[in-house]
Design a protein around this motif. Structure first.
Motif, PDB file in Angstrom:
ATOM      1  N   ASN A   1       0.852  -1.196   0.000  1.00 46.04           N
ATOM      2  CA  ASN A   1       0.000   0.000   0.000  1.00 46.04           C
ATOM      3  C   ASN A   1       0.889   1.247   0.000  1.00 46.04           C
ATOM      4  N   PRO A   2       1.043   1.894  -1.170  1.00 47.87           N
ATOM      5  CA  PRO A   2       0.427   1.546  -2.455  1.00 47.87           C
ATOM      6  C   PRO A   2       1.307   0.565  -3.238  1.00 47.87           C
ATOM      7  N   GLU A   3       0.773   0.096  -4.355  1.00 45.49           N
ATOM      8  CA  GLU A   3       1.497  -0.774  -5.288  1.00 45.49           C
ATOM      9  C   GLU A   3       1.553  -0.064  -6.641  1.00 45.49           C
ATOM     10  N   ARG A   4       2.756   0.011  -7.215  1.00 45.61           N
ATOM     11  CA  ARG A   4       2.883   0.611  -8.545  1.00 45.61           C
ATOM     12  C   ARG A   4       2.533  -0.439  -9.596  1.00 45.61           C
ATOM     13  N   MET A   5       1.589  -0.135 -10.461  1.00 45.13           N
ATOM     14  CA  MET A   5       1.148  -1.043 -11.505  1.00 45.13           C
ATOM     15  C   MET A   5       1.405  -0.421 -12.868  1.00 45.13           C
ATOM     16  N   ILE A   6       2.187  -1.142 -13.683  1.00 48.16           N
ATOM     17  CA  ILE A   6       2.555  -0.672 -15.015  1.00 48.16           C
ATOM     18  C   ILE A   6       2.090  -1.712 -16.034  1.00 48.16           C
TER      19      ILE A   6
ATOM     20  N   PRO B   1       2.067  -4.323 -18.713  1.00 43.79           N
ATOM     21  CA  PRO B   1       3.172  -5.150 -19.210  1.00 43.79           C
ATOM     22  C   PRO B   1       3.299  -5.083 -20.726  1.00 43.79           C
ATOM     23  N   GLY B   2       4.540  -5.045 -21.204  1.00 45.53           N
ATOM     24  CA  GLY B   2       4.793  -5.096 -22.643  1.00 45.53           C
ATOM     25  C   GLY B   2       4.431  -3.837 -23.403  1.00 45.53           C
ATOM     26  N   ARG B   3       4.173  -2.754 -22.678  1.00 44.42           N
ATOM     27  CA  ARG B   3       3.823  -1.499 -23.359  1.00 44.42           C
ATOM     28  C   ARG B   3       4.712  -0.375 -22.845  1.00 44.42           C
ATOM     29  N   LYS B   4       4.951   0.587 -23.732  1.00 48.15           N
ATOM     30  CA  LYS B   4       5.716   1.763 -23.328  1.00 48.15           C
ATOM     31  C   LYS B   4       4.812   2.995 -23.394  1.00 48.15           C
ATOM     32  N   LYS B   5       5.277   4.010 -22.748  1.00 50.56           N
ATOM     33  CA  LYS B   5       4.481   5.235 -22.672  1.00 50.56           C
ATOM     34  C   LYS B   5       4.107   5.710 -24.065  1.00 50.56           C
ATOM     35  N   GLY B   6       2.830   5.985 -24.247  1.00 52.22           N
ATOM     36  CA  GLY B   6       2.318   6.420 -25.543  1.00 52.22           C
ATOM     37  C   GLY B   6       1.612   5.321 -26.305  1.00 52.22           C
ATOM     38  N   ASP B   7       1.860   4.059 -25.931  1.00 52.76           N
ATOM     39  CA  ASP B   7       1.177   2.946 -26.595  1.00 52.76           C
ATOM     40  C   ASP B   7      -0.279   2.886 -26.150  1.00 52.76           C
ATOM     41  N   PRO B   8      -1.180   2.386 -27.014  1.00 54.15           N
ATOM     42  CA  PRO B   8      -2.574   2.187 -26.594  1.00 54.15           C
ATOM     43  C   PRO B   8      -2.632   1.232 -25.393  1.00 54.15           C
ATOM     44  N   GLY B   9      -3.421   1.576 -24.403  1.00 52.10           N
ATOM     45  CA  GLY B   9      -3.583   0.738 -23.225  1.00 52.10           C
ATOM     46  C   GLY B   9      -2.477   0.863 -22.194  1.00 52.10           C
ATOM     47  N   TYR B  10      -1.539   1.800 -22.406  1.00 47.66           N
ATOM     48  CA  TYR B  10      -0.441   1.982 -21.447  1.00 47.66           C
ATOM     49  C   TYR B  10      -0.980   2.629 -20.169  1.00 47.66           C
ATOM     50  N   TYR B  11      -0.469   2.142 -19.011  1.00 49.82           N
ATOM     51  CA  TYR B  11      -0.788   2.799 -17.751  1.00 49.82           C
ATOM     52  C   TYR B  11       0.372   2.635 -16.780  1.00 49.82           C
ATOM     53  N   ASP B  12       0.498   3.565 -15.873  1.00 52.95           N
ATOM     54  CA  ASP B  12       1.502   3.563 -14.804  1.00 52.95           C
ATOM     55  C   ASP B  12       0.847   4.234 -13.610  1.00 52.95           C
ATOM     56  N   LEU B  13       0.326   3.417 -12.696  1.00 50.77           N
ATOM     57  CA  LEU B  13      -0.519   3.931 -11.616  1.00 50.77           C
ATOM     58  C   LEU B  13      -0.035   3.454 -10.245  1.00 50.77           C
ATOM     59  N   MET B  14      -0.292   4.269  -9.228  1.00 51.36           N
ATOM     60  CA  MET B  14      -0.088   3.853  -7.831  1.00 51.36           C
ATOM     61  C   MET B  14      -1.459   3.484  -7.275  1.00 51.36           C
ATOM     62  N   ILE B  15      -1.602   2.205  -6.887  1.00 54.73           N
ATOM     63  CA  ILE B  15      -2.895   1.671  -6.460  1.00 54.73           C
ATOM     64  C   ILE B  15      -2.840   1.329  -4.978  1.00 54.73           C
TER      65      ILE B  15
END
Length: 395
Positions: free
Chosen positions: A289-294, A296-310
């Motif tokens: 708490n929290p957990e960083r979730m990125i 997989p297999g995508r880089k910034k700008g790709d469709p479906g990319y995310y980098d979140l603190m959950i």
């Protein structure tokens, strides 16, 4: 009238008779032995017992897994001691107490003194030294075994060694699991350094399980011997079992059979395999708490990319699946819209986070993707009959 002396002829006749008797013996007469004491018999003195000790006196570089054998001929053993410092080697006598054989390996790089005594007091001693291993085998990690931690009823015992084990049967035989409430279980090797213990049914709740690796002196491979035993205590807590129905968008948490929480959830949206929550018997593996979730297999700008603190994330697979908090109440209880995780209302996710134990069971149904047995702690996905086949020991 003259009287004859009749005694002389009689004496001569007696002498002749004696000479005749002597001549019949065929040899010169010998002296008569003295008579034995009435009632007394004589027998030869029995030989003292003979004690043999192996390894012999002065032995050097003795393999730690070699048996120490003490045997006696012509008697019975009363006591055998094999000792190195304060360490006494365990062993057993045969039924007639004519042989003693060690039952556990010796310590490497150690000098042992052997002493033996028979019932009649005959003694023998021997001193020898065990070899120093070229490769030292030790337990690198036992999971879960954090001091003070309580784990769930599905918890495995994961043992990792510091070396690649080739003599798996000998090492596995040295691993002991002792539970206050015993259940059937088995080890399974997943590679040369890791072996996992799983029970056939869930552990009974609220108990202590003691794991001991008796590997000191055990031969794990060529020139490799265990150098240190290890004991870990694992405490099994409450039986907390959660069931997630992805079709009904609901998660029910039971503790020791009683429902303690009902949560509305949203699971993976399922439009791709990656975004499909896995169905099957999962175990809680850890939390953050929290957990960083990125993504997989995508880089910034790709469709479906995310980098979140959950927040309040409880992991239950190695493919990025969690039960976690998300203010997504419009979907929870109605629709599956996640990237594969199970999200719940923040207050309920926080409650689950605070209650969950590593090894708690999370069973998920209602999706098209099945959990693989080796995805995280998905060990309950494999039938126990199949699980046992991964043991190095014959049934």
């Amino acid at each position: 009238m003259e009287r004859r002396d009749l005694r002389k002829p009689l004496a001569a006749l007696g002498l002749a008779a004696a000479m005749l008797a002597t001549s019949c013996s065929g040899g010169t007469p010998s002296a008569k032995p003295a008579a034995d004491t009435p009632g007394e018999t004589t027998s030869p003195t029995p030989a003292a017992p003979t004690i043999r000790i192996s390894p012999a006196e002065g032995g050097a570089a003795v393999r730690p897994d070699r048996k120490v054998v003490v045997a006696v001929a012509g008697g019975a053993l009363e006591e055998v001691t094999v000792q190195s410092g304060d360490h006494k080697l365990e062993g057993d006598f045969d039924a007639q107490r004519t042989k003693w054989v060690s039952s556990v390996p010796m310590m490497p790089s150690s000098t042992y003194d052997v002493s033996a005594r028979t019932v009649d007091g005959t003694t023998a001693t021997s001193t020898f030294t065990t070899l120093k291993p070229k490769v030292e085998l030790a337990v690198a990690d036992v999971t879960p075994s954090i001091k003070g931690e309580k784990v769930g009823v599905g918890a495995p015992i994961i043992v990792t060694f510091n070396q690649q084990v080739t003599n798996k049967a000998a090492v596995e035989k040295a691993l002991e699991v002792k539970a206050e409430k015993p259940v059937t279980g088995a080890w399974r090797w997943i590679n040369d350094t890791t072996v996992i213990y799983r029970t056939a049914k869930y552990w009974p709740a609220h108990q202590k399980v003691t794991f001991t690796a008796h590997i000191k002196g055990v031969r794990g491979g060529k020139d490799m011997y265990g150098v240190k035993d290890l004991t870990k205590v694992i405490r099994i807590g409450a039986a907390q079992i959660s069931t997630v129905d992805a079709r009904k968008h609901k998660m029910i948490v039971r503790r020791d059979g009683k429902v303690v929480q009902t949560m509305l959830i949203s699971a993976g949206k399922g439009d791709t395999r990656e975004y499909t929550t896995t169905s099957g018997v999962h175990l809680a593996m850890g939390k953050a708490n929290p957990e960083r979730m990125i993504s997989p297999g995508r880089k910034k700008g790709d469709p479906g990319y995310y980098d979140l603190m959950i927040n309040h994330a409880v992991r239950f697979s190695n493919s990025g699946e969690y039960v976690h908090a998300l203010n997504n109440v419009w979907a929870q209880g109605r629709q599956n819209v996640s990237h594969g995780c199970v999200n719940a209302r923040p207050d309920q996710a926080k409650w689950f986070y605070e209650q969950v134990q590593r090894g708690d069971v999370i069973t998920i149904t209602g999706t098209t993707r099945e959990l693989e047995w080796n995805n995280g702690w998905g060990f309950w996905q494999m039938p126990f009959k199949e699980w046992k086949k991964g043991s190095a020991l014959k049934a």
